[in-house]
Design a protein around this motif. Structure first.
Motif, PDB file in Angstrom:
ATOM      1  N   LEU A  70      38.543  48.631  38.564  1.00 46.00           N
ATOM      2  CA  LEU A  70      39.526  47.540  38.618  1.00 46.00           C
ATOM      3  C   LEU A  70      39.051  46.445  39.578  1.00 46.00           C
ATOM      4  O   LEU A  70      39.233  45.251  39.317  1.00 46.00           O
ATOM      5  CB  LEU A  70      40.889  48.076  39.057  1.00 46.00           C
ATOM      6  N   ALA A 126      36.599  44.521  37.779  1.00 48.10           N
ATOM      7  CA  ALA A 126      37.155  43.690  36.690  1.00 48.10           C
ATOM      8  C   ALA A 126      37.919  42.488  37.232  1.00 48.10           C
ATOM      9  O   ALA A 126      37.897  41.417  36.625  1.00 48.10           O
ATOM     10  CB  ALA A 126      38.066  44.550  35.817  1.00 48.10           C
ATOM     11  N   LEU A 148      45.737  54.578  29.787  1.00 44.53           N
ATOM     12  CA  LEU A 148      46.248  53.992  31.028  1.00 44.53           C
ATOM     13  C   LEU A 148      46.624  52.533  30.802  1.00 44.53           C
ATOM     14  O   LEU A 148      46.092  51.885  29.908  1.00 44.53           O
ATOM     15  CB  LEU A 148      45.168  54.037  32.121  1.00 44.53           C
ATOM     16  N   VAL A 149      47.531  52.058  31.671  1.00 43.46           N
ATOM     17  CA  VAL A 149      47.786  50.633  31.733  1.00 43.46           C
ATOM     18  C   VAL A 149      47.793  50.261  33.201  1.00 43.46           C
ATOM     19  O   VAL A 149      48.477  50.891  34.008  1.00 43.46           O
ATOM     20  CB  VAL A 149      49.107  50.230  31.044  1.00 43.46           C
ATOM     21  N   ALA A 150      47.003  49.276  33.540  1.00 40.42           N
ATOM     22  CA  ALA A 150      46.881  48.864  34.943  1.00 40.42           C
ATOM     23  C   ALA A 150      47.389  47.437  35.090  1.00 40.42           C
ATOM     24  O   ALA A 150      47.082  46.575  34.258  1.00 40.42           O
ATOM     25  CB  ALA A 150      45.417  48.947  35.375  1.00 40.42           C
ATOM     26  N   THR A 191      47.465  40.306  36.197  1.00 42.94           N
ATOM     27  CA  THR A 191      46.542  40.829  35.199  1.00 42.94           C
ATOM     28  C   THR A 191      46.999  42.196  34.703  1.00 42.94           C
ATOM     29  O   THR A 191      47.311  43.074  35.508  1.00 42.94           O
ATOM     30  CB  THR A 191      45.121  40.966  35.805  1.00 42.94           C
ATOM     31  N   VAL A 192      47.045  42.333  33.397  1.00 42.18           N
ATOM     32  CA  VAL A 192      47.448  43.604  32.791  1.00 42.18           C
ATOM     33  C   VAL A 192      46.296  44.092  31.918  1.00 42.18           C
ATOM     34  O   VAL A 192      45.806  43.358  31.069  1.00 42.18           O
ATOM     35  CB  VAL A 192      48.719  43.442  31.940  1.00 42.18           C
ATOM     36  N   ILE A 193      45.861  45.319  32.175  1.00 40.35           N
ATOM     37  CA  ILE A 193      44.823  45.925  31.347  1.00 40.35           C
ATOM     38  C   ILE A 193      45.463  47.121  30.660  1.00 40.35           C
ATOM     39  O   ILE A 193      45.817  48.109  31.306  1.00 40.35           O
ATOM     40  CB  ILE A 193      43.616  46.383  32.206  1.00 40.35           C
ATOM     41  N   ASP A 194      45.680  46.965  29.358  1.00 44.79           N
ATOM     42  CA  ASP A 194      46.470  47.962  28.629  1.00 44.79           C
ATOM     43  C   ASP A 194      45.583  48.749  27.671  1.00 44.79           C
ATOM     44  O   ASP A 194      45.049  48.194  26.716  1.00 44.79           O
ATOM     45  CB  ASP A 194      47.592  47.255  27.855  1.00 44.79           C
ATOM     46  N   GLY A 195      45.420  50.023  27.969  1.00 51.17           N
ATOM     47  CA  GLY A 195      44.651  50.887  27.076  1.00 51.17           C
ATOM     48  C   GLY A 195      45.470  52.100  26.692  1.00 51.17           C
ATOM     49  O   GLY A 195      44.928  53.179  26.488  1.00 51.17           O
TER      50      GLY A 195
END
Lengths: 175, 183
Positions: free
Chosen positions: A129, A132, A151-153, A158-162
């Motif tokens: 993170l 990134a 995961l979602v961070a 900033t949103v990183i959605d997986g």
């Protein structure tokens, strides 16, 4: 409650934890408790019920956390609940975490996962993170079965959605 | 006396002619008759003449009345004939009007029927298209719902511990190269 009052409570709790020398543990424990408080209707109802005496609500907190977290964490939460501010506990804790991270030049990274992460995964995720976003992060993991998998961070804006949940929603939307 | 002698000289039951009365009868009878006729002419004649004139007038009046009745009847007959002619003309006019109205009504009915049939056909076609579209939409929605349910079932059923770990590792690896970032 007004933002200034929430900020005041957060600052007060932060200073107490820092004075006790347990800011890292207390911050982490408060964060976890706040997320549990948000996800549990029963806990929320019990701690915000005005019909229940404050001492009884504080006793619930102490019974729930006693021996599982640091005494400072238990006392801080008990104090907030006793003062009738349980409803604002998550906001107060979020401000406290942000303040603690800011002091250490860290950005709060809230990560939601369906299952707990191992310490190794948390370390590698924090590094990833940071890479990134270009910021050092204070990783806060929330176990949230509703994400189903992945995961979602969230780091600042900033949103990183997986997550599997999001992918399924996208697939449903396309269908 | 002489007269009696004459009368007594012959048999009273006998006459000299079978056709002519006795002389004395003629002697008295003719003047008597003349007197009677004179009296009749003198006294009864004017009355009879007057009666005859009255009767003549009455007959003439009746003749005139008859003639007037005949003329009236002729006039009435003429009127009736004229009326009959008018009735025939009116009948012809009414029949012509009825024919015209019937033709107009028929034409109007045909036009309206054609229009209604056309409108019904259009509406039926629109309903058909709408029903097709609705059925298609409902079918697509049902397929989507079933597919989503199937996806939910398959995905959640396949999320075992190993898959969860793999998803986490994939996320960490993906974040490391900047994938999936939204702001």
């Amino acid at each position: 409650m007004s933002d200034s009052r929430i900020e005041g409570y957060a600052r007060g709790l932060f200073e107490i934890a820092r004075a006790e020398g347990t800011i890292d543990e207390v911050e982490d424990e408060l964060f976890r408790f706040a997320r549990s408080y948000e996800s549990s209707d029963d806990l929320r109802n019990a701690l915000t019920d005005e019909q229940i005496p404050a001492s009884r609500r504080q006793a619930i907190v102490e019974d729930l956390l006693g021996g599982k977290v640091t005494p400072t964490t238990t006392q801080l939460i008990s104090m907030v609940v006793g003062s009738g501010r349980a409803r604002d506990l998550p906001a107060i804790v979020d401000k406290l975490v942000a303040r603690a991270s800011s002091v250490k030049n860290l950005e709060v990274a809230e990560v939601r996962s369906a299952i707990p992460l191992t310490p190794d995964q948390e370390t590698r995720l924090a590094a990833a993170l940071a890479n990134a976003t270009g910021k050092e992060v204070n990783l806060k993991v929330v176990v949230d079965p509703s994400v189903l998998g992945g995961l979602v961070a969230t780091v600042g804006d900033t949103v990183i959605d997986g997550t599997v949940r999001t992918r399924i929603e996208q697939l449903k939307s396309r269908l | 006396m002489m007269l009696l002698a004459i009368l007594g000289a012959d048999d009273a039951t006998q006459t000299p002619s079978k056709y002519w009365p006795e002389g004395y009868e003629m002697l008295f009878g003719i003047p008597a008759s003349l007197i009677v006729f004179f009296l009749l002419w003198k006294f009864a004649g004017p009355t009879i003449k007057k009666g005859m004139a009255s009767r003549t007038a009455k007959i003439q009046g009746e003749l005139d009345a008859g003639e007037a009745d005949r003329a009236a009847a002729a006039a009435e007959a003429a009127q009736i004939r004229q009326a009959k002619g008018d009735i025939a003309a009116e009948r012809a006019r009414l029949l012509a009007d009825a024919d015209t109205q019937a033709a107009a009504l028929l034409e109007d009915g045909r036009a309206r029927l054609t229009s209604e049939i056309s409108e019904l056909e259009s509406r039926a076609e629109a309903d058909l298209v709408a029903a097709e579209s609705r059925s298609g939409d409902e079918l697509r929605a049902e397929i989507a719902r079933l597919s989503a349910a199937a996806v939910d079932h398959v995905v959640t059923g396949s999320l075992d511990a190993a898959t969860q770990q793999q998803l986490i590792e994939d996320f960490i690896a993906g974040v490391g190269v900047g994938a999936g970032v939204t702001r």
